[in-house]
Scaffold this motif. Structure first.
Motif, PDB file in Angstrom:
ATOM      1  N   ASP A 132      -5.410  -2.423  -1.072  1.00 61.42           N
ATOM      2  CA  ASP A 132      -6.335  -1.772  -1.988  1.00 61.42           C
ATOM      3  C   ASP A 132      -6.023  -0.272  -2.028  1.00 61.42           C
ATOM      4  O   ASP A 132      -5.905   0.382  -0.993  1.00 61.42           O
ATOM      5  CB  ASP A 132      -7.753  -2.018  -1.455  1.00 61.42           C
ATOM      6  N   ALA A 133      -5.891   0.269  -3.246  1.00 58.87           N
ATOM      7  CA  ALA A 133      -5.487   1.678  -3.380  1.00 58.87           C
ATOM      8  C   ALA A 133      -6.473   2.617  -2.687  1.00 58.87           C
ATOM      9  O   ALA A 133      -6.076   3.647  -2.134  1.00 58.87           O
ATOM     10  CB  ALA A 133      -5.365   2.031  -4.857  1.00 58.87           C
ATOM     11  N   SER A 134      -7.743   2.259  -2.666  1.00 56.98           N
ATOM     12  CA  SER A 134      -8.723   3.167  -2.062  1.00 56.98           C
ATOM     13  C   SER A 134      -8.473   3.302  -0.558  1.00 56.98           C
ATOM     14  O   SER A 134      -8.771   4.336   0.033  1.00 56.98           O
ATOM     15  CB  SER A 134     -10.134   2.658  -2.329  1.00 56.98           C
ATOM     16  N   ARG A 135      -7.931   2.250   0.033  1.00 52.60           N
ATOM     17  CA  ARG A 135      -7.646   2.343   1.457  1.00 52.60           C
ATOM     18  C   ARG A 135      -6.515   3.329   1.721  1.00 52.60           C
ATOM     19  O   ARG A 135      -6.520   4.035   2.735  1.00 52.60           O
ATOM     20  CB  ARG A 135      -7.266   0.964   2.012  1.00 52.60           C
ATOM     21  N   THR A 175      -8.912   2.241   9.859  1.00 54.74           N
ATOM     22  CA  THR A 175      -8.418   2.120   8.490  1.00 54.74           C
ATOM     23  C   THR A 175      -7.115   1.328   8.446  1.00 54.74           C
ATOM     24  O   THR A 175      -6.927   0.463   7.591  1.00 54.74           O
ATOM     25  CB  THR A 175      -8.206   3.522   7.887  1.00 54.74           C
ATOM     26  N   ASP A 229      -5.959   5.912  -0.148  1.00 52.48           N
ATOM     27  CA  ASP A 229      -6.561   7.236  -0.335  1.00 52.48           C
ATOM     28  C   ASP A 229      -7.272   7.691   0.940  1.00 52.48           C
ATOM     29  O   ASP A 229      -7.165   8.839   1.354  1.00 52.48           O
ATOM     30  CB  ASP A 229      -7.559   7.205  -1.503  1.00 52.48           C
ATOM     31  N   THR A 230      -7.995   6.760   1.558  1.00 49.74           N
ATOM     32  CA  THR A 230      -8.688   7.090   2.806  1.00 49.74           C
ATOM     33  C   THR A 230      -7.687   7.531   3.859  1.00 49.74           C
ATOM     34  O   THR A 230      -7.913   8.497   4.599  1.00 49.74           O
ATOM     35  CB  THR A 230      -9.456   5.851   3.321  1.00 49.74           C
TER      36      THR A 230
END
Lengths: 672, 80
Positions: free
Chosen positions: A275-278, A333, A280-281
């Motif tokens: 997932d791209a948001s991961r 993460t 980013d995190t």
């Protein structure tokens, strides 16, 4: 005599010889394609040569014989023993005609036309099932159908064991109506067949209805069976009634590729969808780490400028705490990135189970159910093989043949369940079947026979621990498969595979009702937080996830209750066990006035306190599952290396306590 | 005595020979609802087996004898 005929009379007998040899050998090895080929080529050559002359009778017989062998060669039909007999008769007749040709210089005897017609008709009878067979001088010709449908049907119906053999002997016995009056008992004869793999007895399709006038002494039975013994051995009990039996060697279809562990789709490069948001995190976390690193550099510079040591230590502590927090988040993460849902893996199995069952002639449905559990990709992938193994075991050995199921009052279609759920920080996968279950007594016998455990120990083992023996290496052998409804197959391999993932396997089974195999697995492979405690001079790790809290209790609050001890924690009486007792180690010296240190855990839903020597701190460790002999030790989760190079054993407190229960009630009466 | 009639239950015991087929048949014709308990049987003669197959009574119990238990009785209990 013309040259062509001379040549034919030289070559012809050779071809006849070759065909005859091949056909005779076919009786013993009916499945041998090379023999069929050899016979076909010889007959084909003969037919071609005969076509050069005006010998219609001979050409007709050879033509039909060639058709029959050709059909067999192309797999359009199978050759029964009777068909082979007639083919051999045809080659014999050809040989006699060749002799006649030599004698007469090119003419066949007067009866050749009639002989040829009779032979061709018998041969055609096998080519087109149902064609009336004339001149059946051999009783078997009539009785024997050239098909093997009944063998296949019998195999599909019940012979899962036959699938293990490359060649089995199939026998159909159709006793004549008067057989009882000769003292023959078809059931007793069938009983005498060695190495039975499948058996059915039924009434002839043309048997009279069960009216008032039904005559039980006019035999209307048909017995069909498969045996692992060779044809000769199977025929022995029926030696007085060769005309009533049909025997053949038969090769069971090889199980489809799906029945083996074929983790297709799991091979090749291992990709990971993230997932791209991961991501980013992660990027944000790395930015924060850079800041933290700069803060350390700043501190180093200030210390070089003569910062007071106590101030430096305080700032250092702050920075360390910040780094700790960041690294913890980074770890979580990264771990999350590797988490994948488990259910999609499980949903791949139902079709496989269907195919496995079909391959051995059973009917089974796999029902996949469970929570949305995510686990480390490595674990999910590592589950494919042990689950395949377990499901195959369930289909092959757990589930009974349909007839047996119906007899036991179960639905014909077996139901195999595959469920996933979580328990605490562990993932639990269960494979449940509603089959015949495992018989502890049989396991005892097998274990004794194999010397897995000394007989004396075996007798004392309670039934639930006897089941565990199937996980022992050396228990699972091909022989144990049939003796023991086969649960032993690869169970040690399953335990090893699950153990490599940091998990455990358990088993429970009720005879006649089914078996459940339970896999308990960690959700991720990476770091485990442990609480390090001391007992005497030794250090042990306790997984922090299992610890509800740590308490210090003054000695005067600890009350003896029957043989045990307990104390009241926030209005709840909590039994107190000593870790030294659980480990069978000398306890720490009790120092006057010093509080009892204990960890509170939950076992089977109840709170329990376990006394330890001292708390030494918390660590994040990479847990190594136990291997080899230690893997079977209850209560041990694994080991890890400490920062000082020492080895830390990480305990499974619930497991230790359960083992204590099994060993005898050393626990005393301190349980609520 | 290898056939014991016990109300609606017919128990077969020991080695059931050809002569038992007739007794079993007449009993089943008189009382078609009878159930047959085979747990004490050691052998079933072909004539007995064909009475089972022709009249399809309810079969109860599992014989001690392995051949009967594993092979013959499942055929008797299965639907025709």
């Amino acid at each position: 005599m013309d040259e062509l005929l001379e040549q034919f009379l030289i070559e012809g007998p050779e071809q006849v010889q070759q065909a005859g040899e091949a056909l005779l050998a076919l009786e013993a090895r009916p499945e041998d394609a090379a023999l069929v080929d050899q016979a076909f080529r010889a007959i084909h050559t003969l037919k071609g040569s005969v076509g050069l002359f005006d010998l219609p009778a001979m050409a007709e017989v050879l033509h039909v014989a060639e058709d029959l062998l050709g059909a067999r060669r192309d797999g359009r039909l199978t050759l029964s023993r009777a068909a082979t007999d007639v083919l051999i008769a045809a080659t014999g007749q050809t040989e006699r005609w060749l002799d006649a040709l030599r004698v007469t210089g090119g003419a066949l005897p007067d009866d050749a036309g009639d002989v040829a017609r009779a032979l061709s008709q018998r041969l055609r009878g096998f080519l087109v099932p149902g064609t009336p067979v004339a001149g059946a001088d051999n009783g078997r010709v009539e009785a024997a159908l050239s098909d093997t449908h009944w063998v296949e049907s019998l195999f599909r119906e019940q012979a899962s064991d036959a699938a293990r053999h490359s060649v089995v002997t199939a026998l159909r016995y159709t006793p004549d109506a008067g057989c009882y009056f000769r003292g023959e008992d078809p059931i007793a004869l069938a009983r005498a067949v060695p190495d039975l793999l499948a058996f059915r007895v039924f009434r002839r399709p043309d048997a009279p209805p069960a009216s008032d006038a039904y005559d039980p002494y006019a035999c209307d039975l048909v017995v069909e069976l498969l045996s692992a013994a060779p044809v000769e051995a199977v025929k022995v009990p029926f030696r007085f009634m060769p005309d009533q039996i049909q025997v053949l060697s038969w090769s069971p279809p090889s199980p489809g590729p799906s029945i083996g562990p074929s983790p297709t789709g799991l091979e090749g490069p291992r990709g990971l969808r993230v997932d791209a948001s991961r991501v980013d995190t992660l990027v944000a976390l790395v930015d924060e780490l850079v800041v933290a690193k700069n803060a350390l550099a700043d501190l180093a510079a200030r210390m070089a400028d003569g910062l007071a040591p106590d101030v430096a230590a305080r700032i250092m502590g702050d920075r360390q705490a910040m780094l700790d927090r960041l690294i913890g988040r980074l770890h979580r993460t990264v771990t999350d990135i590797r988490l994948v849902p488990v259910l999609p893996l499980l949903r791949r199995f139902p079709r496989m189970v269907r195919e496995m069952a079909a391959a051995i002639g059973k009917e089974a449905d796999l029902v996949v159910d469970g929570q949305e559990v995510q686990a480390d990709k490595g674990i999910v992938e590592g589950l494919f093989e042990p689950l395949t193994h377990l499901l195959r075991n369930a289909v092959d050995h757990g589930v009974e043949p349909a007839a047996e199921r119906v007899a036991a009052g179960k639905p014909e279609r077996a139901r195999i369940g595959l469920t996933v759920g979580r328990e605490g920080d562990r993932m639990v996968i269960e494979v449940t079947d509603d089959g015949r279950g495992m018989d502890p007594d049989r396991i005892r016998r097998t274990a004794a026979a194999r010397g897995v455990v000394p007989a004396a120990t075996l007798a004392e083992l309670p039934d639930d621990q006897v089941l565990d023996l199937v996980f022992r290496p050396g228990f699972s052998t091909a022989e144990a498969v049939t003796v023991l409804s086969g649960r032993g197959v690869g169970m040690d391999a399953v335990r090893a595979a699950v153990g490599r993932l940091g998990g455990g396997v358990g088993l429970r089974s009720t005879v006649g009702a089914g078996t459940t195999v339970r896999l308990t697995l960690p959700m991720n492979l990476v770091l485990t937080k442990v609480l390090v405690v001391s007992v005497g001079d030794d250090r042990y790790g306790l997984p922090l996830d299992g610890v509800i809290e740590t308490v210090r209790v003054t000695r005067d609050r600890v009350l003896p209750i029957r043989a045990g001890r307990a104390f009241v924690l926030r209005d709840t009486a909590v039994p107190l066990l000593a870790l030294s007792d659980l480990l069978d180690q000398p306890a720490d010296d009790v120092r006057e006035g010093e509080a009892v240190r204990a960890v509170i855990v939950r076992v089977d839903g109840a709170l329990l306190a376990v006394e330890v020597g001292t708390f030494l701190g918390r660590h994040d460790v990479v847990l190594r599952p136990m291997a080899g002999l230690l893997a079977a030790m209850p209560g041990l989760l694994g080991t890890t290396l400490l920062g000082d190079g020492g080895l830390l054993m990480v305990l499974d407190l619930p497991g230790l306590i359960a083992a204590l229960h099994r060993d005898g009630d050393r626990l005393g009466g301190g349980r609520p | 005595m290898t056939i014991i009639v016990d109300g609606p239950l017919i128990r077969l015991a020991g080695n059931c020979g050809a002569e038992d087929a007739e007794i079993l048949l007449s009993r089943l014709q008189e009382a078609p609802e009878s159930q047959i308990d085979v747990s004490a049987s050691r052998h079933l003669h072909g004539a007995v087996v064909q009475v089972f197959l022709a009249l399809r009574p309810t079969v109860r119990g599992m014989a001690e004898d392995v051949f009967l238990r594993d092979w013959v009785i499942p055929c008797l209990a299965a639907p025709p």
